[in-house]
Motif scaffolding. Structure first.
Motif, PDB file in Angstrom:
ATOM      1  N   GLY A 132       0.786  -1.118  -0.017  1.00  0.00           N
ATOM      2  CA  GLY A 132       0.015   0.060  -0.008  1.00  0.00           C
ATOM      3  C   GLY A 132       0.855   1.344  -0.033  1.00  0.00           C
ATOM      4  N   ASP A 133       2.037   1.336   0.925  1.00  0.00           N
ATOM      5  CA  ASP A 133       2.829   2.530   0.836  1.00  0.00           C
ATOM      6  C   ASP A 133       3.264   2.741  -0.661  1.00  0.00           C
ATOM      7  OD1 ASP A 133       2.405   2.772   3.657  1.00  0.00           O
ATOM      8  OD2 ASP A 133       4.202   1.672   4.186  1.00  0.00           O
ATOM      9  N   PHE A 134       3.857   1.544  -1.342  1.00  0.00           N
ATOM     10  CA  PHE A 134       4.274   1.835  -2.801  1.00  0.00           C
ATOM     11  C   PHE A 134       3.348   2.404  -3.878  1.00  0.00           C
ATOM     12  CE2 PHE A 134       8.117  -0.446  -1.141  1.00  0.00           C
ATOM     13  CZ  PHE A 134       9.055  -0.182  -2.021  1.00  0.00           C
ATOM     14  N   GLN A 135       2.141   1.828  -3.564  1.00  0.00           N
ATOM     15  CA  GLN A 135       0.968   2.087  -4.399  1.00  0.00           C
ATOM     16  C   GLN A 135       0.439   3.460  -4.204  1.00  0.00           C
ATOM     17  OE1 GLN A 135      -1.800  -0.964  -3.916  1.00  0.00           O
ATOM     18  NE2 GLN A 135      -0.756  -2.250  -5.306  1.00  0.00           N
ATOM     19  N   ALA A 136       0.749   4.039  -2.846  1.00  0.00           N
ATOM     20  CA  ALA A 136       0.230   5.231  -2.337  1.00  0.00           C
ATOM     21  C   ALA A 136       1.192   6.673  -3.002  1.00  0.00           C
ATOM     22  CB  ALA A 136       0.147   5.407  -1.024  1.00  0.00           C
ATOM     23  N   VAL A 137       2.375   6.270  -3.320  1.00  0.00           N
ATOM     24  CA  VAL A 137       3.028   7.287  -3.870  1.00  0.00           C
ATOM     25  C   VAL A 137       3.407   7.233  -5.343  1.00  0.00           C
ATOM     26  CG1 VAL A 137       4.794   7.271  -1.816  1.00  0.00           C
ATOM     27  CG2 VAL A 137       5.342   5.998  -3.827  1.00  0.00           C
ATOM     28  N   ASP A 138       3.668   8.392  -5.990  1.00  0.00           N
ATOM     29  CA  ASP A 138       3.790   8.588  -7.553  1.00  0.00           C
ATOM     30  C   ASP A 138       4.737   7.578  -7.853  1.00  0.00           C
ATOM     31  OD1 ASP A 138       1.982  10.580  -7.754  1.00  0.00           O
ATOM     32  OD2 ASP A 138       3.423  12.198  -7.432  1.00  0.00           O
ATOM     33  N   GLU A 139       4.812   6.966  -9.187  1.00  0.00           N
ATOM     34  CA  GLU A 139       5.672   6.198  -9.640  1.00  0.00           C
ATOM     35  C   GLU A 139       7.178   6.468  -9.711  1.00  0.00           C
ATOM     36  OE1 GLU A 139       5.459   3.159 -13.149  1.00  0.00           O
ATOM     37  OE2 GLU A 139       5.648   5.360 -13.987  1.00  0.00           O
TER      38      GLU A 139
ATOM     39  N   LEU B  67       4.382  -4.013  -6.289  1.00  0.00           N
ATOM     40  CA  LEU B  67       4.834  -2.651  -5.798  1.00  0.00           C
ATOM     41  C   LEU B  67       4.843  -1.705  -6.800  1.00  0.00           C
ATOM     42  CD1 LEU B  67       7.927  -4.474  -3.976  1.00  0.00           C
ATOM     43  CD2 LEU B  67       5.893  -3.766  -2.768  1.00  0.00           C
ATOM     44  N   GLY B  68       4.456  -1.925  -7.925  1.00  0.00           N
ATOM     45  CA  GLY B  68       4.473  -0.963  -8.903  1.00  0.00           C
ATOM     46  C   GLY B  68       5.947  -0.300  -9.457  1.00  0.00           C
ATOM     47  N   LEU B  69       6.731  -1.264  -9.507  1.00  0.00           N
ATOM     48  CA  LEU B  69       8.048  -1.022  -9.878  1.00  0.00           C
ATOM     49  C   LEU B  69       8.463  -1.509 -11.339  1.00  0.00           C
ATOM     50  CD1 LEU B  69      10.131  -1.752  -6.552  1.00  0.00           C
ATOM     51  CD2 LEU B  69       9.635   0.476  -7.564  1.00  0.00           C
ATOM     52  N   THR B  70       7.468  -2.294 -11.868  1.00  0.00           N
ATOM     53  CA  THR B  70       7.841  -3.241 -13.220  1.00  0.00           C
ATOM     54  C   THR B  70       8.295  -1.991 -14.328  1.00  0.00           C
ATOM     55  OG1 THR B  70       5.530  -3.292 -13.696  1.00  0.00           O
ATOM     56  CG2 THR B  70       6.520  -5.095 -12.963  1.00  0.00           C
ATOM     57  N   ARG B  71       7.899  -1.008 -14.308  1.00  0.00           N
ATOM     58  CA  ARG B  71       8.266   0.186 -15.333  1.00  0.00           C
ATOM     59  C   ARG B  71       9.769   0.919 -15.096  1.00  0.00           C
ATOM     60  NH1 ARG B  71       3.252   3.137 -17.458  1.00  0.00           N
ATOM     61  NH2 ARG B  71       3.940   4.591 -16.002  1.00  0.00           N
ATOM     62  N   LEU B  72      10.116   0.746 -13.698  1.00  0.00           N
ATOM     63  CA  LEU B  72      11.314   1.484 -13.154  1.00  0.00           C
ATOM     64  C   LEU B  72      12.603   0.725 -12.878  1.00  0.00           C
ATOM     65  CD1 LEU B  72       9.340   3.422 -10.184  1.00  0.00           C
ATOM     66  CD2 LEU B  72       9.969   4.416 -12.432  1.00  0.00           C
ATOM     67  N   VAL B  73      12.559  -0.809 -12.917  1.00  0.00           N
ATOM     68  CA  VAL B  73      13.532  -1.338 -12.689  1.00  0.00           C
ATOM     69  C   VAL B  73      13.462  -2.585 -13.944  1.00  0.00           C
ATOM     70  CG1 VAL B  73      13.731  -1.121 -10.206  1.00  0.00           C
ATOM     71  CG2 VAL B  73      12.647  -3.182 -10.963  1.00  0.00           C
TER      72      VAL B  73
ATOM     73  N   ARG C  73       8.701   5.818  -5.920  1.00  0.00           N
ATOM     74  CA  ARG C  73       8.824   4.438  -5.640  1.00  0.00           C
ATOM     75  C   ARG C  73      10.469   3.936  -5.432  1.00  0.00           C
ATOM     76  NH1 ARG C  73       3.783   2.438  -9.154  1.00  0.00           N
ATOM     77  NH2 ARG C  73       2.259   3.390  -7.734  1.00  0.00           N
ATOM     78  N   LEU C  74      11.312   4.492  -6.496  1.00  0.00           N
ATOM     79  CA  LEU C  74      12.511   4.144  -6.436  1.00  0.00           C
ATOM     80  C   LEU C  74      12.959   4.511  -4.895  1.00  0.00           C
ATOM     81  CD1 LEU C  74      14.189   4.170  -9.797  1.00  0.00           C
ATOM     82  CD2 LEU C  74      13.543   2.234  -8.366  1.00  0.00           C
ATOM     83  N   GLN C  75      12.709   5.739  -4.576  1.00  0.00           N
ATOM     84  CA  GLN C  75      13.147   6.497  -3.473  1.00  0.00           C
ATOM     85  C   GLN C  75      12.747   5.706  -2.116  1.00  0.00           C
ATOM     86  OE1 GLN C  75      15.376   9.115  -3.045  1.00  0.00           O
ATOM     87  NE2 GLN C  75      15.286   8.660  -0.785  1.00  0.00           N
ATOM     88  N   LEU C  76      11.530   5.145  -2.255  1.00  0.00           N
ATOM     89  CA  LEU C  76      11.094   4.223  -1.185  1.00  0.00           C
ATOM     90  C   LEU C  76      11.702   3.185  -0.994  1.00  0.00           C
ATOM     91  CD1 LEU C  76       9.037   4.168   1.184  1.00  0.00           C
ATOM     92  CD2 LEU C  76       7.216   3.102  -0.626  1.00  0.00           C
ATOM     93  N   LEU C  77      12.143   2.240  -2.239  1.00  0.00           N
ATOM     94  CA  LEU C  77      12.848   1.003  -2.368  1.00  0.00           C
ATOM     95  C   LEU C  77      14.252   1.454  -1.683  1.00  0.00           C
ATOM     96  CD1 LEU C  77      12.929  -1.828  -3.202  1.00  0.00           C
ATOM     97  CD2 LEU C  77      13.857  -1.028  -5.147  1.00  0.00           C
TER      98      LEU C  77
END
Length: 156
Positions: free
Chosen positions: A15-22, A124-130, A25-29
């Motif tokens: 939920g935390d990952f989904q709540a932030v802009d895409e 986690l919504g990271l598939t387009r970022l990593v 998400r890398l910063q959160l990771l």
């Protein structure tokens, strides 16, 4: 993915990952990567007790231990699972994924871990970022944990 099989702590992280802009998400990771606990001394001095997850791009090692479940836990839930990870500081994506799994799964019962959907890393919504290779690495971490839990913490 069915969120009713995701343990509470892991569902909160998703939920935390989904709540932030895409883009955030890398910063959160990265924040998760800084929070990965160090190995306990008994494992630091015995690398043979760790198992490498070879599917990860960076060197990642895990150890999985079990301990009796607390009084009142149904027997079919299995033992409590403890997770330990080792990843180099220069591999923040790998460390971040390991930290997410540690924070979300450590201390749960075998049954709770085995119920986590295999596609949870995608949530986690990271598939387009990593890179896809890095996403496969996180899926491999979860898969390895579940295989070890099945083998070393039999249910019922």
């Amino acid at each position: 993915m069915s969120t009713n099989t995701i343990p509470t702590a892991l569902a909160e992280i998703v939920g935390d990952f989904q709540a932030v802009d895409e883009r955030d998400r890398l910063q959160l990771l990265l924040e998760f990567s800084r929070a990965l606990p160090e190995l306990p001394e008994r494992l630091k001095d015995h690398p043979e007790m760790l198992e490498q997850v070879v599917e990860c791009q960076s060197p990642l090692f895990i150890a999985i231990e079990s301990e009796p479940a607390p009084e009142g836990t149904p027997a079919q839930a299995g033992p409590v699972v403890r997770l330990f990870f080792s990843a180099p500081p220069e591999a923040p994506t790998t460390r971040g994924f390991a930290s997410v799994l540690h924070e979300g799964l450590d201390g749960l019962t075998a049954a709770e871990i085995l119920a986590v959907p295999d596609d949870m890393p995608e949530e986690l919504g990271l598939t387009r970022l990593v890179s896809p290779l890095r996403m496969r690495g996180m899926s491999a971490m979860l898969g390895r944990i579940k295989r070890k839990v099945r083998g070393e913490c039999p249910l019922g």
